[in-house]
Scaffold this motif. Structure first.
Motif, PDB file in Angstrom:
ATOM      1  N   THR A 384     -71.727  67.617  50.870  1.00 23.40           N
ATOM      2  CA  THR A 384     -71.561  66.628  50.823  1.00 23.40           C
ATOM      3  C   THR A 384     -71.828  65.761  51.998  1.00 23.40           C
ATOM      4  OG1 THR A 384     -70.036  67.330  52.807  1.00 23.40           O
ATOM      5  CG2 THR A 384     -68.836  68.005  50.323  1.00 23.40           C
ATOM      6  N   LYS A 387     -69.972  58.376  51.205  1.00 24.64           N
ATOM      7  CA  LYS A 387     -70.216  58.028  49.951  1.00 24.64           C
ATOM      8  C   LYS A 387     -70.616  56.735  50.022  1.00 24.64           C
ATOM      9  CE  LYS A 387     -65.513  59.684  47.487  1.00 24.64           C
ATOM     10  NZ  LYS A 387     -64.380  58.560  47.012  1.00 24.64           N
ATOM     11  N   GLU A 390     -74.831  58.954  48.458  1.00 27.38           N
ATOM     12  CA  GLU A 390     -75.880  60.062  47.492  1.00 27.38           C
ATOM     13  C   GLU A 390     -76.859  59.701  46.610  1.00 27.38           C
ATOM     14  OE1 GLU A 390     -70.779  59.795  46.882  1.00 27.38           O
ATOM     15  OE2 GLU A 390     -72.494  57.945  47.078  1.00 27.38           O
ATOM     16  N   TYR A 393     -79.493  60.871  48.703  1.00 30.10           N
ATOM     17  CA  TYR A 393     -79.406  62.794  49.632  1.00 30.10           C
ATOM     18  C   TYR A 393     -80.186  62.699  47.906  1.00 30.10           C
ATOM     19  CZ  TYR A 393     -77.259  62.788  53.727  1.00 30.10           C
ATOM     20  OH  TYR A 393     -77.590  62.039  55.151  1.00 30.10           O
ATOM     21  N   SER A 445     -78.035  58.753  38.320  1.00 25.46           N
ATOM     22  CA  SER A 445     -76.625  59.783  38.939  1.00 25.46           C
ATOM     23  C   SER A 445     -77.298  61.152  38.563  1.00 25.46           C
ATOM     24  CB  SER A 445     -75.635  59.039  38.842  1.00 25.46           C
ATOM     25  OG  SER A 445     -74.959  59.371  37.282  1.00 25.46           O
ATOM     26  N   ALA A 469     -75.024  63.881  41.309  1.00 28.36           N
ATOM     27  CA  ALA A 469     -73.810  63.743  42.009  1.00 28.36           C
ATOM     28  C   ALA A 469     -72.742  63.985  41.400  1.00 28.36           C
ATOM     29  CB  ALA A 469     -73.684  62.131  42.078  1.00 28.36           C
ATOM     30  N   SER A 472     -66.286  63.295  40.673  1.00 28.41           N
ATOM     31  CA  SER A 472     -65.960  62.523  42.024  1.00 28.41           C
ATOM     32  C   SER A 472     -64.632  63.990  42.629  1.00 28.41           C
ATOM     33  CB  SER A 472     -65.126  61.693  42.084  1.00 28.41           C
ATOM     34  OG  SER A 472     -64.546  60.859  42.718  1.00 28.41           O
ATOM     35  N   GLY A 480     -68.470  62.299  49.118  1.00 30.75           N
ATOM     36  CA  GLY A 480     -69.063  62.273  48.603  1.00 30.75           C
ATOM     37  C   GLY A 480     -69.989  63.408  47.966  1.00 30.75           C
ATOM     38  N   THR A 481     -70.848  64.269  47.239  1.00 36.57           N
ATOM     39  CA  THR A 481     -70.980  65.472  46.501  1.00 36.57           C
ATOM     40  C   THR A 481     -71.998  65.786  45.918  1.00 36.57           C
ATOM     41  OG1 THR A 481     -68.908  66.386  46.834  1.00 36.57           O
ATOM     42  CG2 THR A 481     -70.659  67.534  45.949  1.00 36.57           C
ATOM     43  N   VAL A 482     -73.141  65.464  46.380  1.00 39.67           N
ATOM     44  CA  VAL A 482     -75.115  66.243  45.772  1.00 39.67           C
ATOM     45  C   VAL A 482     -75.142  67.152  45.714  1.00 39.67           C
ATOM     46  CG1 VAL A 482     -75.090  63.904  46.122  1.00 39.67           C
ATOM     47  CG2 VAL A 482     -76.125  65.479  47.310  1.00 39.67           C
TER      48      VAL A 482
END
Length: 621
Positions: A384, A387, A390, A393, A445, A469, A472, A480-482
């Motif tokens: 995580t 935002k 992303e 990362y 993305s 990514a 959402s 955000g999450t990658v």
């Protein structure tokens, strides 16, 4: 040869080969010939054999060895048959029959880890090791003949007669005449593991506060609970996983998620077609305290909080839910670990900037090929982040994973050498880094990870994972999450040069013995030139129904015990009057680790024809 304890030689002519082995100290020798008296010129060799303590027997039929040796003697460590021949002008068919009966006879007197050595003249064996190679129908098909008795070809090398002191070949067409042994090959056979016949397995698991009981698909019964990722495992899949984690831990705080991950989910997973999912029909939905099998004494196995028990019902035709069905009410085996992220994050409370690692089996229906896997080990690296960051990362994950994959390839000198020898358009050798590439998707993305090696030298290479990514709100609505998803099985295949995914799942100890714990080496096959068998099937498809080719392949996997290696559409015909469509497919059967005989394949093909009628409602032609 000094490691063999008890050696049997059959079909000896002048006994010169047996005498040479005796002089070399090959162990306890028993030399035999089919005639009741020795060939002319055998006296000297017989004298040398008897002086060395060897046993000599006459009138021994190599196709009935069990009749000539007592049970205590039926454990030969090595059996030699040099240049077998039915005699006179016998053709290839009779000599194949001789080999087939000889191998069956060997199976009754050979030690469990013994070897059978068969020397054949140039071209007779019918394998690519012969130069030139004869057409299959004109050869003795030695590997197929061995397979009929449960043997696989594990090695082949030149028969160097000039290096065998005192050896003189004789017996040309049953006469005391020599014959040409230039280009002859020695074929070394070993026992194959038999095909397993696991009984059906019922799985019980808790989901949505219910105890769900369902049948594990037959093709996965011998793959669940194998423990390839366990701490004591020496499997290359675990080694790959540990090295990937070690590389990422140099950049991120890293935490392995060891809690149980649900094997079963409900509803349609995002990003997957409903026809690519292994849907399962629950046998029962009860309170967790109840016994869904109705038998409290059933034997159970533990696997990530699941329990398995034996069952007797073998019906495998689970209906695939259609788009109009209430898919949200149907259960399926997990096709990805992403579905487990949200409950794990809620349980652990993900710390931003920390990479969490989830590893486990995933299941996906797919077409048959050596590089498409219906089951594999996925590792999911998920983090995580704030935002808007992303992209940064994602790039860091790309750099670290590329470094790790390149390091894995570099650690194997053999694989690296093959990479260096590969050439691309300009015929200039490329750098190792060029064989780990990324292909952007969805406005950068998402990226697909490709690894290209000599064992998979296509334009892009093999797609081994994804970096992206996440949707959402996967973990929460604030951050955000990658994530990076890696197919560990495909990476292991690329790094170790394993040509077929099925080899990763073999029970044969000769696979794992090639890899020390934590070590990666080039894989050397212990089953060379396995025979392949071709069968065609033609049928009418149901009217007003779209033919599900993936389901067709899935039935073939199950019925053949994963021995179908390719399915090719040969012909499509539409009847001008009725409008019905007919399809003709060609199935190629081949096992990468076990002896597969012609009769076994014929039985599989008959069963396959029955199954596609039942499961796919086709009409055979």
């Amino acid at each position: 040869m000094g490691d063999a304890r008890h050696v049997l030689l059959v079909g000896e002519g002048n006994f010169s080969f047996a005498a040479a082995l005796s002089q070399a100290g090959a162990g306890r020798l028993t030399a035999t010939c089919p005639e009741c008296r020795p060939h002319a010129g055998a006296a000297r060799s017989l004298q040398r054999l008897r002086a060395g303590g060897a046993e000599v027997c006459f009138g021994v039929d190599c196709t009935k060895l069990k009749e000539f040796f007592s049970p205590a003697e039926r454990r030969f460590d090595r059996i030699y048959f040099n240049f077998p021949h039915c005699g006179k002008k016998s053709g290839v068919r009779k000599n194949r029959e001789l080999l087939a009966k000889f191998f069956c006879s060997c199976a009754e007197v050979l030690a469990e880890k013994g070897e059978v050595h068969v020397a054949l003249c140039r071209g007779q064996g019918g394998t690519p090791a012969d130069q030139p190679m004869r057409e299959w129908h004109n050869s003795w098909q030695v590997v197929a003949m061995g397979a009929g008795a449960g043997f696989i070809l594990s090695d082949v090398h030149p028969f160097e007669a000039e290096r065998i002191a005192g050896y003189e070949c004789t017996g040309y067409r049953s006469q005391d005449k020599s014959f040409c042994v230039e280009g002859a090959l020695n074929h070394i056979f070993t026992r194959s593991l038999p095909f397993p016949h696991p009984g059906p397995l019922i799985c019980q698991t808790n989901l949505d506060n219910k105890c769900i009981s369902f049948r594990v698909p037959e093709i996965f019964v011998d793959k669940i609970n194998r423990g390839f990722l366990d701490i004591n495992s020496g499997h290359p899949i675990r080694t790959i996983n540990e090295k990937l984690m070690a590389e990422l831990s140099q950049t991120f705080p890293l935490q392995r998620v060891d809690c149980s991950l649900p094997l079963l989910h409900r509803g349609r997973p995002a990003s997957f077609s409903h026809s690519d999912i292994f849907w399962v029909a629950p046998d029962a939905e009860q309170n967790p305290s109840s016994d869904p099998t109705g038998s409290g004494a059933a034997r159970t196995l533990s696997f990530f909080g699941l329990h398995f028990s034996k069952d007797t019902d073998q019906n495998e035709c689970v209906k695939v839910p259609q788009e109009g069905d209430q898919i949200s009410q149907h259960y399926h085996l997990r096709p990805s670990l992403l579905a487990a992220v949200q409950p794990v994050a809620q349980s652990l409370g993900f710390v931003p900037g920390t990479v969490y690692v989830l590893s486990g089996l995933v299941f996906r229906k797919c077409l048959i090929s050596p590089h498409t896997l219906p089951v594999f080990h996925e590792t999911l690296f998920i983090c995580t982040v704030n935002k808007g960051s992303e992209g940064h990362y994602i790039q860091v994950l790309m750099d670290r994973i590329k470094n790790s994959l390149c390091s894995l390839l570099q650690s194997d000198a053999h694989i690296t050498l093959n990479l260096a020898e590969m050439e691309v358009g300009t015929h200039e050798t490329t750098e190792l880094n060029d064989f780990v590439t990324f292909e952007s998707q969805h406005n950068r993305s998402q990226y697909f990870i490709y690894v290209k090696t000599a064992s998979y030298p296509s334009a892009k290479g093999s797609r081994v994972g994804t970096i992206a990514a996440a949707p959402s709100g996967l973990v929460n609505s604030v951050l955000g999450t990658v994530f990076a998803s890696v197919n560990l099985d495909l990476v292991a295949m690329q790094v170790c040069g394993i040509p077929d995914w099925r080899m990763l799942w073999t029970f044969d100890e000769r696979f794992l013995n090639q890899f020390g714990k934590g070590e990666l080496r080039p894989f050397k096959s212990f089953s060379l030139y396995p025979p392949s068998y071709v069968h065609d099937v033609s049928f009418w498809v149901p009217e007003r129904e779209q033919f599900d080719e993936t389901a067709f392949h899935t039935v073939a996997r199950r019925v053949s015990q994963e021995t179908v290696v390719s399915i090719q559409l040969l012909d499509t015909f539409r009847h001008p009057q009725t409008g019905q469509t007919s399809l003709c497919y060609r199935l190629t059967f081949q096992s990468c680790d076990k002896a597969l005989a012609h009769q076994q394949v014929a039985e599989m093909q008959l069963q396959f024809r029955k199954e596609i009628q039942q499961c796919l409602h086709v009409t055979l032609r």
